[in-house]
Design a protein around this motif. Structure first.
Motif, PDB file in Angstrom:
ATOM      1  N   GLU A  66       0.833  -1.213   0.000  1.00 60.71           N
ATOM      2  CA  GLU A  66       0.000   0.000   0.000  1.00 60.71           C
ATOM      3  C   GLU A  66       0.865   1.258   0.000  1.00 60.71           C
ATOM      4  OE1 GLU A  66      -2.339  -3.272   2.030  1.00 60.71           O
ATOM      5  OE2 GLU A  66      -0.292  -2.493   2.133  1.00 60.71           O
ATOM      6  N   LEU A  67       1.925   1.241   0.812  1.00 63.14           N
ATOM      7  CA  LEU A  67       2.810   2.406   0.853  1.00 63.14           C
ATOM      8  C   LEU A  67       3.519   2.583  -0.479  1.00 63.14           C
ATOM      9  CD1 LEU A  67       4.253   4.724   2.217  1.00 63.14           C
ATOM     10  CD2 LEU A  67       5.833   3.088   3.248  1.00 63.14           C
ATOM     11  N   LEU A  68       3.983   1.485  -1.054  1.00 60.27           N
ATOM     12  CA  LEU A  68       4.680   1.561  -2.337  1.00 60.27           C
ATOM     13  C   LEU A  68       3.776   2.185  -3.399  1.00 60.27           C
ATOM     14  CD1 LEU A  68       7.541   0.635  -3.159  1.00 60.27           C
ATOM     15  CD2 LEU A  68       6.484  -1.392  -4.160  1.00 60.27           C
ATOM     16  N   GLU A  69       2.512   1.809  -3.404  1.00 65.28           N
ATOM     17  CA  GLU A  69       1.572   2.360  -4.381  1.00 65.28           C
ATOM     18  C   GLU A  69       1.258   3.829  -4.095  1.00 65.28           C
ATOM     19  OE1 GLU A  69      -1.714  -0.285  -4.125  1.00 65.28           O
ATOM     20  OE2 GLU A  69      -0.613  -1.979  -4.996  1.00 65.28           O
ATOM     21  N   ASN A  70       1.090   4.165  -2.829  1.00 64.03           N
ATOM     22  CA  ASN A  70       0.747   5.546  -2.476  1.00 64.03           C
ATOM     23  C   ASN A  70       1.893   6.522  -2.724  1.00 64.03           C
ATOM     24  OD1 ASN A  70      -1.701   4.517  -1.701  1.00 64.03           O
ATOM     25  ND2 ASN A  70      -1.380   4.765   0.496  1.00 64.03           N
ATOM     26  N   LEU A  71       3.115   6.029  -2.715  1.00 62.20           N
ATOM     27  CA  LEU A  71       4.277   6.898  -2.925  1.00 62.20           C
ATOM     28  C   LEU A  71       4.377   7.407  -4.363  1.00 62.20           C
ATOM     29  CD1 LEU A  71       7.264   5.320  -0.922  1.00 62.20           C
ATOM     30  CD2 LEU A  71       6.428   7.666  -0.754  1.00 62.20           C
ATOM     31  N   GLU A  72       3.676   6.776  -5.271  1.00 65.57           N
ATOM     32  CA  GLU A  72       3.707   7.175  -6.686  1.00 65.57           C
ATOM     33  C   GLU A  72       5.138   7.167  -7.236  1.00 65.57           C
ATOM     34  OE1 GLU A  72       1.628  10.839  -7.229  1.00 65.57           O
ATOM     35  OE2 GLU A  72      -0.281  10.032  -6.523  1.00 65.57           O
ATOM     36  N   ILE A  73       5.847   6.071  -6.993  1.00 70.55           N
ATOM     37  CA  ILE A  73       7.187   5.928  -7.540  1.00 70.55           C
ATOM     38  C   ILE A  73       7.102   5.596  -9.022  1.00 70.55           C
ATOM     39  CG2 ILE A  73       8.151   5.194  -5.330  1.00 70.55           C
ATOM     40  CD1 ILE A  73       7.986   2.335  -6.274  1.00 70.55           C
ATOM     41  N   SER A  74       8.228   5.759  -9.709  1.00 73.12           N
ATOM     42  CA  SER A  74       8.267   5.496 -11.147  1.00 73.12           C
ATOM     43  C   SER A  74       9.691   5.142 -11.542  1.00 73.12           C
ATOM     44  CB  SER A  74       7.783   6.717 -11.930  1.00 73.12           C
ATOM     45  OG  SER A  74       8.627   7.840 -11.673  1.00 73.12           O
ATOM     46  N   THR A  75       9.878   4.754 -12.784  1.00 69.43           N
ATOM     47  CA  THR A  75      11.215   4.497 -13.312  1.00 69.43           C
ATOM     48  C   THR A  75      11.669   5.728 -14.079  1.00 69.43           C
ATOM     49  OG1 THR A  75      10.808   2.115 -13.489  1.00 69.43           O
ATOM     50  CG2 THR A  75      12.628   3.009 -14.769  1.00 69.43           C
ATOM     51  N   SER A  76      12.836   6.257 -13.716  1.00 67.10           N
ATOM     52  CA  SER A  76      13.341   7.469 -14.352  1.00 67.10           C
ATOM     53  C   SER A  76      13.896   7.160 -15.736  1.00 67.10           C
ATOM     54  CB  SER A  76      14.439   8.098 -13.484  1.00 67.10           C
ATOM     55  OG  SER A  76      15.597   7.270 -13.479  1.00 67.10           O
ATOM     56  N   ASP A  77      14.240   8.199 -16.488  1.00 64.03           N
ATOM     57  CA  ASP A  77      14.797   8.027 -17.824  1.00 64.03           C
ATOM     58  C   ASP A  77      16.115   7.256 -17.786  1.00 64.03           C
ATOM     59  OD1 ASP A  77      12.668   9.430 -18.829  1.00 64.03           O
ATOM     60  OD2 ASP A  77      13.740  11.352 -18.915  1.00 64.03           O
ATOM     61  N   SER A  78      16.810   7.334 -16.642  1.00 66.33           N
ATOM     62  CA  SER A  78      18.092   6.634 -16.504  1.00 66.33           C
ATOM     63  C   SER A  78      17.914   5.198 -16.015  1.00 66.33           C
ATOM     64  CB  SER A  78      19.002   7.393 -15.539  1.00 66.33           C
ATOM     65  OG  SER A  78      18.401   7.493 -14.254  1.00 66.33           O
ATOM     66  N   GLY A  79      16.660   4.785 -15.831  1.00 68.64           N
ATOM     67  CA  GLY A  79      16.394   3.415 -15.405  1.00 68.64           C
ATOM     68  C   GLY A  79      16.375   3.210 -13.910  1.00 68.64           C
ATOM     69  N   LYS A  80      16.551   4.284 -13.154  1.00 69.99           N
ATOM     70  CA  LYS A  80      16.544   4.174 -11.699  1.00 69.99           C
ATOM     71  C   LYS A  80      15.114   4.279 -11.155  1.00 69.99           C
ATOM     72  CE  LYS A  80      21.136   6.286 -11.198  1.00 69.99           C
ATOM     73  NZ  LYS A  80      21.908   7.386 -10.553  1.00 69.99           N
ATOM     74  N   LEU A  81      14.933   3.870  -9.911  1.00 73.66           N
ATOM     75  CA  LEU A  81      13.635   4.009  -9.263  1.00 73.66           C
ATOM     76  C   LEU A  81      13.528   5.428  -8.704  1.00 73.66           C
ATOM     77  CD1 LEU A  81      11.116   2.233  -8.481  1.00 73.66           C
ATOM     78  CD2 LEU A  81      12.120   2.152  -6.189  1.00 73.66           C
ATOM     79  N   ALA A  82      12.641   6.221  -9.267  1.00 72.88           N
ATOM     80  CA  ALA A  82      12.453   7.606  -8.822  1.00 72.88           C
ATOM     81  C   ALA A  82      11.474   7.625  -7.661  1.00 72.88           C
ATOM     82  CB  ALA A  82      11.938   8.462  -9.973  1.00 72.88           C
ATOM     83  N   VAL A  83      11.943   8.126  -6.510  1.00 73.05           N
ATOM     84  CA  VAL A  83      11.133   8.119  -5.292  1.00 73.05           C
ATOM     85  C   VAL A  83      11.011   9.549  -4.756  1.00 73.05           C
ATOM     86  CG1 VAL A  83      10.880   7.176  -2.975  1.00 73.05           C
ATOM     87  CG2 VAL A  83      12.033   5.828  -4.735  1.00 73.05           C
ATOM     88  N   PRO A  84       9.798  10.066  -4.584  1.00 68.40           N
ATOM     89  CA  PRO A  84       9.634  11.409  -4.033  1.00 68.40           C
ATOM     90  C   PRO A  84       9.973  11.447  -2.545  1.00 68.40           C
ATOM     91  CG  PRO A  84       7.497  10.382  -4.413  1.00 68.40           C
ATOM     92  CD  PRO A  84       8.506   9.449  -4.977  1.00 68.40           C
ATOM     93  N   VAL A  85      10.771  12.444  -2.145  1.00 66.80           N
ATOM     94  CA  VAL A  85      11.179  12.619  -0.747  1.00 66.80           C
ATOM     95  C   VAL A  85      11.157  14.104  -0.403  1.00 66.80           C
ATOM     96  CG1 VAL A  85      12.648  10.553  -0.749  1.00 66.80           C
ATOM     97  CG2 VAL A  85      13.650  12.788  -1.333  1.00 66.80           C
ATOM     98  N   VAL A  86      11.034  14.424   0.876  1.00 68.59           N
ATOM     99  CA  VAL A  86      11.046  15.827   1.290  1.00 68.59           C
ATOM    100  C   VAL A  86      12.454  16.340   1.552  1.00 68.59           C
ATOM    101  CG1 VAL A  86       8.744  15.627   2.299  1.00 68.59           C
ATOM    102  CG2 VAL A  86      10.745  15.328   3.759  1.00 68.59           C
TER     103      VAL A  86
END
Length: 292
Positions: free
Chosen positions: A162-182
């Motif tokens: 549930e947390l993984l889905e709510n974080l709205e993560i994605s794969t960046s153009d460089s292939g990394k996992l893009a994770v929003p943080v404050v």
């Protein structure tokens, strides 16, 4: 979320704890601790039912020592408590099973390590008013063993689907996992918890040097904020590793002690720069789970 996981293979299992009494580790006859300047203090610490500190509130300024927002649970049995601490994941649902608040539902928001090894749960304030020390709370554990199919270098820790889905993560153009943080925590500000296992427990942001804290943009952190750990690998144990990146959530408040401060519960880690933190305002469990 377009990230592939194996969540359909994960086992959901119940773990249980009881609301824990606030603790004072150390000599039984000496409850005082020393602050970073050597002055003794006596303040509330982890455990119990905290009525006026919740996820979304500031992580600083409370007259307390690494206070846990909401409710802390544990078990007297060491083996059972270890299972509770390891299997509970941030974002898991918790249900009160006994006492005047029976039936109230909450969300796991963090964990604490050593001495206490508590699981920290958010409940509505009106539900907390009905609770008592010793009330039984069941956590629906779901998340241990989860993997990201397209990001094999990343290990997930205490992170629910549930947390993984709510974080709205994605794969960046460089292939990394893009994770929003404050915010991004530099390694020289990471203190207590280094060297310990990354399964459960917490890692603390040191706050003795307030100027360094402000320079890093971390002086206004809130309980429940999602942050990145720079040059840190927690695949097995917490420790400095150049290029490594971790992601965690602020689960505990500040501390007067040297080496301590807001406690972080780890969510994911990569020793090979597989994670790309994306600075984003307001990434907090309160909004991610619509907590009140």
């Amino acid at each position: 979320m377009n990230i592939k996981t194996n969540k359909d293979k994960l086992v959901q299992v119940s773990v249980m704890g009881q609301i824990a009494s606030p603790g004072f580790p150390g000599l039984p006859a000496e409850p005082y601790r020393l602050d970073a300047d050597g002055r003794p203090f006596l303040l509330p610490t982890y455990g119990g039912i905290v009525y006026n500190v919740s996820v979304g509130d500031s992580a600083f300024g409370w007259l307390a020592d690494t206070i846990h927002p909401g409710v802390s649970i544990s078990l007297g049995d060491d083996t059972g408590n270890r299972g509770l601490n390891i299997l509970s994941c941030v974002g898991n649902t918790a249900v009160v099973m006994s006492g005047a608040a029976a039936g109230a539902r909450g969300v796991v928001t963090g964990k604490s390590g050593r001495f206490s090894e508590h699981v920290i749960i958010h409940f509505k304030r009106e539900d907390r008013e009905k609770m008592a020390i010793g009330d039984k709370i069941v956590v629906r554990s779901f998340g241990v063993g989860m993997e990201l199919a397209d990001h094999p270098s990343i290990r997930l820790k205490s992170c629910s689907p549930e947390l993984l889905e709510n974080l709205e993560i994605s794969t960046s153009d460089s292939g990394k996992l893009a994770v929003p943080v404050v915010g991004i925590v530099p390694p020289h500000l990471l203190g207590a918890g280094a060297g310990l296992t990354s399964e459960g427990g917490s890692l603390h942001i040191q706050t003795k040097d307030r100027a360094a804290l402000k320079e890093a943009g971390l002086d206004e952190l809130r309980l429940g904020d999602v942050v990145a750990l720079q040059d840190y690998d927690s695949s097995w144990n917490h420790g400095y590793f150049r290029g490594g990146i971790g992601i965690g959530v602020v689960g505990q408040g500040d501390s007067p002690r040297a080496g301590y401060g807001p406690g972080i519960t780890l969510l994911m880690t990569s020793p090979t720069s597989g994670i790309e933190p994306v600075l984003t305002a307001g990434v907090n469990l309160k909004t991610l789970f619509n907590l009140s």
